[in-house]
Design an enzyme around this catalytic site. Structure first.
Site, PDB file in Angstrom:
ATOM      1  CB  CYS A 206      -0.927  -0.005   1.212  1.00 49.73           C
ATOM      2  SG  CYS A 206      -2.154   1.331   1.204  1.00 49.73           S
TER       3      CYS A 206
ATOM      4  CB  CYS B 158       6.171   5.125   4.239  1.00 51.53           C
ATOM      5  SG  CYS B 158       7.387   6.288   3.601  1.00 51.53           S
TER       6      CYS B 158
END
Length: 226
Positions: free
Chosen positions: A108, A216
């Site tokens: 994602c 991330c």
């Protein structure tokens, strides 16, 4: 009357001036417009308000973050803020119902952050990050400048700043805080993967809570963007 600067402020401004001069027209600031972002944005604005600022709109940000971005653009008179978004075709293929964050948070983040940023950075040879030693063990040894996983130079002017340094700068420059900070959010990303922190928890404990994920992926080794 001469302006009195703190040592961290002076060092950050010096590094920014040197880095911007070393990469004329080829350096950008990447900002999340999160809880501490106003400090770095303000430092850069004091040098060059037209420096490109890249903002990743993942499609899952808090509306408060978008409002804060808009407020800071106006307040700091930033003239080149580039909002980038994930490729709709990639989202349609891998995250058609918007729930990929729950099944595969790494993928994602790759779709919504890493890949769009790779494309946005293609015109640049260096970029400015707001990472700090205090944020996590993986950031404890940050250098003033580093070579990123894609070969670009990453400049870390706030690397040695403490929470007190940040708070002092916000106060001295009369900078507004992210509206969610007062509600217990110390580090803010997507609303799907960010929670309030509990007393005694480090600021980034509210990011990807319970997944074992701490980054991330922007700063992790990966293939160079094609």
């Amino acid at each position: 009357m001469l302006e009195t600067l703190t040592k961290p402020e002076t060092e950050a401004l010096d590094l920014l001036r040197t880095s911007i001069a070393a990469h004329p027209g080829r350096i950008a600031l990447v900002s999340s417009f999160g809880t501490e972002s106003a400090a770095l944005l303000d430092l850069v604005a004091r040098i060059d308000r037209s420096l490109p600022v890249i903002f990743l709109d993942t499609g899952k940000l808090f509306p408060d973050t978008i409002a804060y971005r808009n407020a800071l653009i106006t307040r700091l008179r930033l003239s080149d803020v580039r909002t980038i978004r994930p490729d709709p075709a990639h989202l349609a293929s891998f995250d058609p119902n918007g729930t990929l964050f729950a099944r595969d948070p790494d993928l994602c983040c790759s779709l919504r952050k890493t890949m769009p940023l790779d494309d946005a950075l293609l015109p640049f040879e260096a970029w400015i990050s707001g990472r700090k030693h205090t944020q996590s063990d993986s950031r404890a040894t940050l250098q003033a400048t580093e070579t990123g996983p894609d070969g670009r130079i990453i400049v870390n002017p706030l690397r040695a700043w403490t929470q007190t340094d940040i708070e002092t700068y916000f106060t001295s420059r009369n900078l507004p805080h992210h509206p969610l900070q007062a509600d217990g959010f110390a580090s803010i990303g997507c609303h799907t993967c960010t929670r309030r922190i509990q007393p005694g928890e480090p600021p980034r404990a509210g990011r990807w809570s319970g997944t074992g994920k701490i980054e991330c992926g922007i700063f992790l080794t990966r293939p160079v963007a094609a």
